[in-house]
Design a protein around this motif. Structure first.
Motif, short mmCIF file in Angstrom:
data_model
loop_
_atom_site.label_atom_id
_atom_site.label_comp_id
_atom_site.label_asym_id
_atom_site.label_seq_id
_atom_site.Cartn_x
_atom_site.Cartn_y
_atom_site.Cartn_z
N MET A 145 0.84 -1.17 0.00
CA MET A 145 0.00 0.00 0.00
C MET A 145 0.89 1.24 0.00
O MET A 145 1.91 1.27 0.67
N LYS A 146 0.47 2.24 -0.75
CA LYS A 146 1.23 3.48 -0.86
C LYS A 146 0.33 4.64 -0.46
O LYS A 146 -0.83 4.69 -0.87
N ALA A 183 10.25 5.22 0.50
CA ALA A 183 9.73 6.55 0.83
C ALA A 183 10.38 7.56 -0.09
O ALA A 183 11.55 7.43 -0.44
N THR A 184 9.60 8.56 -0.47
CA THR A 184 10.09 9.64 -1.33
C THR A 184 9.54 10.96 -0.80
O THR A 184 8.35 11.06 -0.51
N VAL A 224 4.88 7.27 0.96
CA VAL A 224 5.41 6.12 1.70
C VAL A 224 4.75 4.85 1.18
O VAL A 224 3.52 4.78 1.10
N GLU A 225 5.57 3.88 0.83
CA GLU A 225 5.08 2.56 0.45
C GLU A 225 5.34 1.63 1.62
O GLU A 225 6.48 1.49 2.07
N PHE A 226 4.27 1.04 2.13
CA PHE A 226 4.37 0.19 3.32
C PHE A 226 4.63 -1.26 2.94
O PHE A 226 4.19 -1.73 1.89
N GLU A 227 5.33 -1.97 3.83
CA GLU A 227 5.53 -3.40 3.64
C GLU A 227 4.20 -4.11 3.87
O GLU A 227 3.33 -3.62 4.59
#
Length: 72
Positions: free
Chosen positions: A1-2, A31-32, A42-45
């Motif tokens: 999920m981003k 993260a960017t 943020v892209e979550f694990e």
């Protein structure tokens, strides 16, 4: 999920430090930070609790830039 979050930071160098701190936080896949737009993506694990992870991201970012803010 981003997800994308609005941030408050004073300089591009500080934004860079925030990005690096976020990337090292457990539960963050990537993260960017876009300094010009004042946004952090943020892209979550997989399976990560995004609210808990973002609290840790904020703590990590404040260690490198104590004046920063992430609107969670």
């Amino acid at each position: 999920m981003k997800k994308t979050y609005k941030i408050e930071v004073d300089c591009a160098n500080c934004a860079n430090k925030m990005e690096e701190a976020a990337k090292k936080t457990a539960g963050v896949k990537d993260a960017t930070v876009n300094f010009m737009a004042l946004k952090m993506s943020v892209e979550f694990e997989e399976g990560a609790d995004e609210k808990a992870v973002m609290q840790e991201v904020l703590k990590s970012c404040r260690k490198v830039e104590e004046e920063c803010e992430i609107y969670i």
